[in-house]
Design a protein around this motif. Structure first.
Motif, PDB file in Angstrom:
ATOM      1  N   TRP A  39       0.863  -1.182   0.000  1.00  0.00           N
ATOM      2  CA  TRP A  39       0.000   0.000   0.000  1.00  0.00           C
ATOM      3  C   TRP A  39       0.893   1.224   0.000  1.00  0.00           C
ATOM      4  O   TRP A  39       1.680   1.439   0.905  1.00  0.00           O
ATOM      5  CB  TRP A  39      -0.897   0.017   1.236  1.00  0.00           C
TER       6      TRP A  39
ATOM      7  N   ARG B 204      -6.778   8.558  13.299  1.00  0.00           N
ATOM      8  CA  ARG B 204      -7.661   7.661  12.582  1.00  0.00           C
ATOM      9  C   ARG B 204      -6.924   7.030  11.409  1.00  0.00           C
ATOM     10  O   ARG B 204      -7.027   5.857  11.143  1.00  0.00           O
ATOM     11  CB  ARG B 204      -8.876   8.441  12.065  1.00  0.00           C
TER      12      ARG B 204
ATOM     13  N   ILE C 105      -5.878  -5.772   4.827  1.00  0.00           N
ATOM     14  CA  ILE C 105      -6.820  -6.101   3.748  1.00  0.00           C
ATOM     15  C   ILE C 105      -6.085  -6.198   2.418  1.00  0.00           C
ATOM     16  O   ILE C 105      -6.305  -7.115   1.627  1.00  0.00           O
ATOM     17  CB  ILE C 105      -7.953  -5.048   3.665  1.00  0.00           C
TER      18      ILE C 105
ATOM     19  N   ILE D 150      -5.187  -1.538   9.224  1.00  0.00           N
ATOM     20  CA  ILE D 150      -6.272  -2.361   8.687  1.00  0.00           C
ATOM     21  C   ILE D 150      -6.174  -2.435   7.171  1.00  0.00           C
ATOM     22  O   ILE D 150      -6.331  -3.494   6.555  1.00  0.00           O
ATOM     23  CB  ILE D 150      -7.635  -1.776   9.113  1.00  0.00           C
ATOM     24  N   ARG D 151      -5.880  -1.294   6.573  1.00  0.00           N
ATOM     25  CA  ARG D 151      -5.748  -1.200   5.128  1.00  0.00           C
ATOM     26  C   ARG D 151      -4.673  -2.155   4.615  1.00  0.00           C
ATOM     27  O   ARG D 151      -4.843  -2.850   3.629  1.00  0.00           O
ATOM     28  CB  ARG D 151      -5.355   0.244   4.813  1.00  0.00           C
TER      29      ARG D 151
ATOM     30  N   GLY E 161      -6.280   3.205  10.586  1.00  0.00           N
ATOM     31  CA  GLY E 161      -6.760   2.796   9.278  1.00  0.00           C
ATOM     32  C   GLY E 161      -5.644   2.168   8.453  1.00  0.00           C
ATOM     33  O   GLY E 161      -5.856   1.180   7.761  1.00  0.00           O
TER      34      GLY E 161
ATOM     35  N   ILE F  71     -16.244  -2.148   2.961  1.00  0.00           N
ATOM     36  CA  ILE F  71     -15.950  -0.742   2.655  1.00  0.00           C
ATOM     37  C   ILE F  71     -17.043  -0.141   1.771  1.00  0.00           C
ATOM     38  O   ILE F  71     -17.489   0.967   1.996  1.00  0.00           O
ATOM     39  CB  ILE F  71     -14.559  -0.591   2.000  1.00  0.00           C
TER      40      ILE F  71
END
Lengths: 266, 182
Positions: free
Chosen positions: B100, B113, B124, B120-121, B117, B140
């Protein structure tokens, strides 16, 4: 039910995709199976964490600009004058149709033409309703007054409109009141009352009803949005949202029921 | 009448389709895991959607656009790795690009946040393609099982089993990441 069957169904339960019967089966299995009970708790915690993390990306502004530039027949928002022209045009069309109908033989023919023209007008207003809904979803455009209190939203409209739009409290019914806004539909100022169901926004546009007919309800589906139009107590109502048709019908029923509390058996 | 002859129809379609731009972009980011490729794919998706404006019959525009985007991404995968046609994506080894890549710094106010995030991002984004897609569309994009089936072109039962597998993998990775048991 064994655990491997339960695993798939537990996911569906967490996602709200199980019917009542299966949901009961899964829950009673989880009540006896430690492993599946843990799985259920974990999946719920994970789902909540994912939804709290707000993982949806915002498309960069330059990408939006690039796409707008690349699409054919690009952005020429119809100027107000042109909108007014098309309205005059359909009125003229209506007058002509009425004259022809009367000259032929009567009421039925005129009524038919009237229906055709009015439908055309409804179609056009439906287009404006969808556009207004889309505008409202742009950042910072949703509400002029932001509150979940119906007693704050209602007086806010006082003096801004020639009607007093009824603001109905529906939070307990699953539709959260977000606030209100002034908008423009068909060249006239309309009240927009904004509700939310889950992550879906519902715009309810209220304006004065010009015609004599009441109670006719029209459903439409345009560009991915469900639209409901009805008239009640001298007011025109247009509800628009991307929630599914059934839920928008439910919203309209709840709202109308809230308007006529005595008419509804409890 | 085709859209080319009717600027008003074209404009309405454009407005309606662009309202889902963030959703389309989000799916592209997760499927391709690269910002520049994602932007190109999104633009291609909108051009294709616009070419097929006359065949659009609904029901919902969002799943329709996401299905087009998905097809664009598959073509991109094929180009990238000459992967078999049925395979949506490639497994990246240690030598591959990071899973990512953030395009820019988050604004100060969103920092906490964003960091949660980010974890988690990343988790995933590390899932194998069909499972990643199922989780992204469900958790999402908030699509229903039926809509996910439509977008991915598979039966609802497949969606269900993919989601179950995907979350089992996600849960395992999550526990490693947090050093605790979820």
């Amino acid at each position: 039910m064994n655990c491997s069957e339960a695993e798939v169904l537990i996911n569906a339960l967490v996602d709200g995709e199980l019917d009542a019967g299966h949901a009961r089966d899964v829950e009673s299995h989880a009540a006896e199976c430690r492993n599946c009970a843990d799985r259920l708790t974990a999946l719920r915690a994970m789902r909540d964490a994912i939804s709290r993390a707000a993982l949806k990306e915002r498309a960069p502004a330059h990408l939006r600009a690039r796409i707008e530039a690349a699409l054919p027949a690009a952005p020429t928002p119809r100027p107000l004058a042109a909108a007014a022209d098309s309205w005059r045009l359909s009125r003229r069309f209506f007058a002509g149709g009425f004259a022809a109908g009367a000259a032929l033989s009567g009421v039925a023919a005129a009524a038919l033409l009237f229906a055709v023209v009015r439908d055309d007008r409804d179609q056009r207003i439906a287009g404006e309703v969808v556009s207004a809904h889309l505008r409202s979803l742009q950042p910072g455009h949703l509400t002029d007054i932001e509150t979940s209190d119906q007693h704050t939203v209602k007086p806010w409209f006082n003096g801004k409109l020639d009607v007093a739009p009824p603001v109905v409290e529906l939070t307990a019914r699953g539709f959260t009141l977000l606030g209100g806004r002034l908008d423009d539909i068909n060249g006239e100022t309309a009240a927009a009352i904004v509700y939310r169901r889950r992550s879906h926004v519902i715009n309810l546009f209220v304006s004065r009803h010009a015609g004599a007919e009441h109670g006719r309800k029209v459903s439409q589906f345009r560009h991915g949005f469900n639209i409901r139009h009805w008239t009640d107590e001298g007011l025109d109502f247009w509800a628009v949202s991307d929630i599914n048709a059934g839920e928008l019908d439910e919203f309209c029923e709840r709202y109308t029921a809230g308007l006529h509390p005595r008419a509804v058996p409890s | 009448m085709s859209a080319e002859d009717d600027p008003d129809k074209a404009r309405r379609f454009r407005d309606a389709a662009l309202a889902h731009l963030d959703d389309v972009y989000t799916l592209a980011r997760y499927l391709l895991r690269d910002q520049v490729d994602a932007e190109d794919a999104v633009q291609e998706c909108y051009l294709r959607a616009f070419q097929h404006i006359d065949s659009y019959r609904g029901p919902a525009m969002k799943p329709w656009l996401l299905a087009i985007l998905r097809n664009v991404c598959r073509a991109e995968f094929a180009r990238r790795a000459q992967a078999p046609a049925g395979e949506c994506g490639d497994e990246q080894g240690a030598a591959g690009p990071p899973l990512w890549q953030e395009p820019q710094q988050s604004p100060e106010a969103e920092f906490i946040r964003a960091r949660d995030g980010d974890t988690i991002r990343r988790l995933i984004a590390a899932l194998p393609p069909p499972f990643r897609e199922a989780v992204v569309l469900r958790d999402i994009h908030n699509l229903s099982y039926r809509e996910i089936a439509e977008v991915a072109g598979v039966p609802v039962g497949t969606v269900m089993s993919r989601l179950a597998r995907a979350r089992a993998m996600l849960r395992a990775a999550w526990n490693v990441e947090e050093g605790s048991t979820l």
